[in-house]
Design a protein around this motif. Structure first.
Motif, short mmCIF file in Angstrom:
data_model
loop_
_atom_site.label_atom_id
_atom_site.label_comp_id
_atom_site.label_asym_id
_atom_site.label_seq_id
_atom_site.Cartn_x
_atom_site.Cartn_y
_atom_site.Cartn_z
N ALA A 35 0.83 -1.21 0.00
CA ALA A 35 0.00 0.00 0.00
C ALA A 35 0.86 1.26 0.00
CB ALA A 35 -0.93 -0.01 1.21
N ARG A 36 1.92 1.26 0.77
CA ARG A 36 2.80 2.44 0.83
C ARG A 36 3.56 2.63 -0.48
NH1 ARG A 36 4.78 2.55 7.09
NH2 ARG A 36 2.68 2.91 7.90
N LEU A 37 4.06 1.55 -1.05
CA LEU A 37 4.78 1.68 -2.33
C LEU A 37 3.85 2.08 -3.47
CD1 LEU A 37 7.34 -1.28 -2.29
CD2 LEU A 37 7.82 1.18 -2.18
N LEU A 38 2.62 1.62 -3.41
CA LEU A 38 1.67 1.98 -4.46
C LEU A 38 1.48 3.50 -4.51
CD1 LEU A 38 -0.11 0.86 -6.70
CD2 LEU A 38 -1.97 0.69 -5.03
N THR A 39 1.50 4.15 -3.36
CA THR A 39 1.34 5.61 -3.35
C THR A 39 2.55 6.32 -3.96
OG1 THR A 39 2.27 5.89 -1.12
CG2 THR A 39 -0.11 5.53 -1.28
N SER A 46 -4.83 9.97 -11.16
CA SER A 46 -4.49 9.55 -12.52
C SER A 46 -5.38 8.42 -13.03
CB SER A 46 -3.02 9.12 -12.59
OG SER A 46 -2.80 7.97 -11.79
N GLY A 47 -6.40 8.05 -12.28
CA GLY A 47 -7.28 6.96 -12.70
C GLY A 47 -6.85 5.64 -12.08
N PRO A 48 -7.45 4.55 -12.52
CA PRO A 48 -7.09 3.24 -11.96
C PRO A 48 -5.61 2.94 -12.20
CG PRO A 48 -9.02 3.06 -13.39
CD PRO A 48 -8.47 4.44 -13.56
N ILE A 114 -8.28 -8.44 -15.77
CA ILE A 114 -9.50 -7.76 -15.32
C ILE A 114 -9.50 -6.31 -15.80
CG2 ILE A 114 -10.73 -6.93 -13.27
CD1 ILE A 114 -9.87 -9.61 -11.93
N GLN A 115 -8.34 -5.68 -15.73
CA GLN A 115 -8.25 -4.29 -16.17
C GLN A 115 -8.52 -4.15 -17.67
OE1 GLN A 115 -4.38 -2.43 -16.16
NE2 GLN A 115 -5.25 -0.59 -15.21
N ARG A 116 -7.96 -5.05 -18.44
CA ARG A 116 -8.08 -4.95 -19.90
C ARG A 116 -9.37 -5.58 -20.45
NH1 ARG A 116 -4.14 -1.66 -19.74
NH2 ARG A 116 -2.01 -2.32 -20.10
N LEU A 117 -9.78 -6.69 -19.86
CA LEU A 117 -10.90 -7.45 -20.43
C LEU A 117 -12.17 -7.41 -19.60
CD1 LEU A 117 -8.86 -10.61 -21.45
CD2 LEU A 117 -9.43 -8.64 -22.89
N GLY A 118 -12.10 -6.87 -18.40
CA GLY A 118 -13.28 -6.80 -17.55
C GLY A 118 -13.40 -8.02 -16.65
N PRO A 119 -14.51 -8.10 -15.93
CA PRO A 119 -14.70 -9.19 -14.95
C PRO A 119 -14.65 -10.59 -15.54
CG PRO A 119 -16.30 -7.44 -14.60
CD PRO A 119 -15.58 -7.12 -15.88
#
Length: 176
Positions: A35-39, A46-48, A114-119
């Motif tokens: 979580a800390r590195l993601l920030t 900037s979106g997802p 999931i990001q590119r093709l959806g659920p």
């Protein structure tokens, strides 16, 4: 999973609680790092997050989870068997890194799908997750097999020493 499988195979509550504690500590530490590195690599404005935003945090999370989990388990095992922590880790837990990094890779692939093709992509990723879970179960089985083997060898070793001691005592008594 760790608590139940340890409890099932060892029958000891203390071992199961240790397994649960080790897993809790390593997952909490690794997920906090993620979580800390993601920030650092991504901003919610900037979106997802894209795959390139999560790769370094994901790799760091897998590495920390592996190192902390395997080192703590090796330490518990080494203390119980009066062995070196490093030797125990190297001989019995180093190879488990494959399961940790394959799990992180599966998470990255699932995220990308999931990001590119959806659920619907989740369904495509299920076999990868199944293989990762199966690999982990095989790992636990190997660890349990090695633990049983070591316990059996310790029991045989103790019986041999006892037999030799009785033999020596008998010889000493007969020599009088």
């Amino acid at each position: 999973d760790g608590f139940l499988s340890t409890r099932k195979h060892t029958g000891r509550l203390l071992s199961a609680m240790s397994s649960l504690s080790v897993m809790t500590l390593s997952v909490l530490t690794a997920s906090t790092l993620y979580a800390r590195l993601l920030t650092v690599f991504w901003s919610p404005a900037s979106g997802p997050p894209l795959l390139e935003h999560v790769l370094v945090p994901l790799a760091a999370m897998a590495l920390v989870h592996f190192l902390l989990n395997s080192t703590l388990v090796a330490a518990l095992t080494a203390f119980a068997r009066r062995m070196s922590i490093y030797t125990t880790w190297r001989d019995h837990y180093l190879w488990t890194s494959m399961t940790f990094f394959s799990g992180a890779s599966a998470a990255a692939v699932a995220y990308l799908f999931i990001q590119r093709l959806g659920p619907l992509a989740f369904l495509i990723a299920m076999p990868i997750l199944g293989i990762t879970y199966y690999t982990y179960r095989v790992y636990l089985g190997r660890v349990e097999d090695k633990n049983r083997h070591i316990s059996e060898m310790n029991r045989i070793h103790l019986q041999t020493i006892e037999a030799l001691a009785i033999n020596e005592e008998t010889k000493r008594i007969e020599a009088r």
